[in-house]
Design a protein around this motif. Sequence first.
Motif, PDB file in Angstrom:
ATOM      1  N   GLU A   1     -11.467  21.289 -16.321  1.00 54.08           N
ATOM      2  CA  GLU A   1     -11.897  22.674 -16.113  1.00 54.08           C
ATOM      3  C   GLU A   1     -12.499  23.269 -17.386  1.00 54.08           C
ATOM      4  N   LYS A   2     -11.939  22.929 -18.514  1.00 56.13           N
ATOM      5  CA  LYS A   2     -12.386  23.466 -19.794  1.00 56.13           C
ATOM      6  C   LYS A   2     -13.819  23.046 -20.124  1.00 56.13           C
ATOM      7  N   TYR A   3     -14.176  21.811 -19.774  1.00 58.08           N
ATOM      8  CA  TYR A   3     -15.469  21.281 -20.195  1.00 58.08           C
ATOM      9  C   TYR A   3     -16.538  21.274 -19.110  1.00 58.08           C
ATOM     10  N   SER A   4     -16.192  21.611 -17.881  1.00 58.74           N
ATOM     11  CA  SER A   4     -17.154  21.611 -16.784  1.00 58.74           C
ATOM     12  C   SER A   4     -17.757  23.002 -16.586  1.00 58.74           C
ATOM     13  N   PRO A   5     -19.030  23.081 -16.239  1.00 53.93           N
ATOM     14  CA  PRO A   5     -19.616  24.386 -15.904  1.00 53.93           C
ATOM     15  C   PRO A   5     -18.853  25.023 -14.735  1.00 53.93           C
ATOM     16  N   ALA A   6     -18.694  26.331 -14.787  1.00 53.74           N
ATOM     17  CA  ALA A   6     -17.875  27.057 -13.803  1.00 53.74           C
ATOM     18  C   ALA A   6     -18.357  26.889 -12.365  1.00 53.74           C
TER      19      ALA A   6
ATOM     20  N   ASP B   1     -15.082  15.324 -13.796  1.00 53.72           N
ATOM     21  CA  ASP B   1     -15.733  16.613 -14.032  1.00 53.72           C
ATOM     22  C   ASP B   1     -17.241  16.433 -14.143  1.00 53.72           C
ATOM     23  N   TYR B   2     -17.939  17.540 -14.316  1.00 49.41           N
ATOM     24  CA  TYR B   2     -19.391  17.554 -14.498  1.00 49.41           C
ATOM     25  C   TYR B   2     -19.743  18.145 -15.866  1.00 49.41           C
ATOM     26  N   GLY B   3     -18.898  17.868 -16.837  1.00 48.39           N
ATOM     27  CA  GLY B   3     -19.108  18.385 -18.183  1.00 48.39           C
ATOM     28  C   GLY B   3     -20.154  17.608 -18.955  1.00 48.39           C
ATOM     29  N   PRO B   4     -20.188  17.808 -20.276  1.00 42.43           N
ATOM     30  CA  PRO B   4     -21.213  17.187 -21.112  1.00 42.43           C
ATOM     31  C   PRO B   4     -21.015  15.691 -21.340  1.00 42.43           C
ATOM     32  N   GLY B   5     -19.894  15.149 -20.873  1.00 43.65           N
ATOM     33  CA  GLY B   5     -19.633  13.735 -21.080  1.00 43.65           C
ATOM     34  C   GLY B   5     -19.080  13.466 -22.463  1.00 43.65           C
ATOM     35  N   ILE B   6     -18.640  12.248 -22.666  1.00 41.86           N
ATOM     36  CA  ILE B   6     -18.076  11.834 -23.954  1.00 41.86           C
ATOM     37  C   ILE B   6     -18.837  10.575 -24.390  1.00 41.86           C
ATOM     38  N   PRO B   7     -19.509  10.633 -25.529  1.00 49.57           N
ATOM     39  CA  PRO B   7     -20.258   9.460 -25.995  1.00 49.57           C
ATOM     40  C   PRO B   7     -19.345   8.250 -26.155  1.00 49.57           C
TER      41      PRO B   7
ATOM     42  N   LEU C   1     -13.567  17.583 -28.948  1.00 50.17           N
ATOM     43  CA  LEU C   1     -14.984  17.253 -28.941  1.00 50.17           C
ATOM     44  C   LEU C   1     -15.773  18.371 -28.283  1.00 50.17           C
ATOM     45  N   GLU C   2     -16.955  18.603 -28.787  1.00 47.56           N
ATOM     46  CA  GLU C   2     -17.893  19.532 -28.165  1.00 47.56           C
ATOM     47  C   GLU C   2     -19.267  18.915 -28.323  1.00 47.56           C
ATOM     48  N   ASN C   3     -19.953  18.699 -27.197  1.00 44.66           N
ATOM     49  CA  ASN C   3     -21.263  18.049 -27.222  1.00 44.66           C
ATOM     50  C   ASN C   3     -21.217  16.719 -27.976  1.00 44.66           C
ATOM     51  N   GLY C   4     -20.117  15.989 -27.785  1.00 42.89           N
ATOM     52  CA  GLY C   4     -20.004  14.672 -28.379  1.00 42.89           C
ATOM     53  C   GLY C   4     -19.642  14.655 -29.857  1.00 42.89           C
TER      54      GLY C   4
ATOM     55  N   ASP D   1     -27.943  16.599 -17.671  1.00 46.53           N
ATOM     56  CA  ASP D   1     -27.390  17.903 -18.051  1.00 46.53           C
ATOM     57  C   ASP D   1     -25.895  18.000 -17.760  1.00 46.53           C
ATOM     58  N   THR D   2     -25.417  17.223 -16.789  1.00 48.18           N
ATOM     59  CA  THR D   2     -23.997  17.240 -16.414  1.00 48.18           C
ATOM     60  C   THR D   2     -23.505  15.813 -16.174  1.00 48.18           C
ATOM     61  N   PRO D   3     -23.493  14.986 -17.237  1.00 41.18           N
ATOM     62  CA  PRO D   3     -23.129  13.581 -17.054  1.00 41.18           C
ATOM     63  C   PRO D   3     -21.676  13.362 -16.656  1.00 41.18           C
TER      64      PRO D   3
END
Length: 147
Positions: free
Chosen positions: A41-46, A67-73, A87-90, A127-129
């Motif tokens: 929930e924290k990392y996925s768009p609302a 989730d549909y967040g930014p993903g983790i490299p 992590l934020e944006n990898g 955009d939502t990996p």
Amino acid sequence: DVVFSSNSRQVTVDMLPDVPPVWADEIFLERILVNLLTNAEKYSPANLPVEIKVTQQNEIVGITVTDYGPGIPAEMQDIVFDRFQRLENGKLVNANGLGLGLYLAKMLTTAQNGLLTIESPVHSNPDTPGTSFNLILPVTEEVPEYA
């Protein structure tokens, strides 16, 4: 499939009708799932859902939170289970929270002879990996009786 909303977040649950009992402490299992869902929930768009899928293969039950967040490299996936990692944006960041949720989920899973893995990206949209955390626990034939 079950769909419900929590804090204006849609959560979908895809679960087998007769999931066998797993060898796990129910309090530990609840904490693991709460930590995984909170992270999703924290990392996925609302406006995008969090998905839970429960499967069985032979003597294991799998619970996947996606989730549909930014993903983790890939190069960061090993450290997300370390203490105090955020992590934020990898990239590692100093953000809200202690960075203990995934660490505790991993430790509690391991203590129950389970396995917690990560897969990212899981969606084709750049955009939502997204990310999937896969919790694997052994099936048990014994169901304890409580007095």
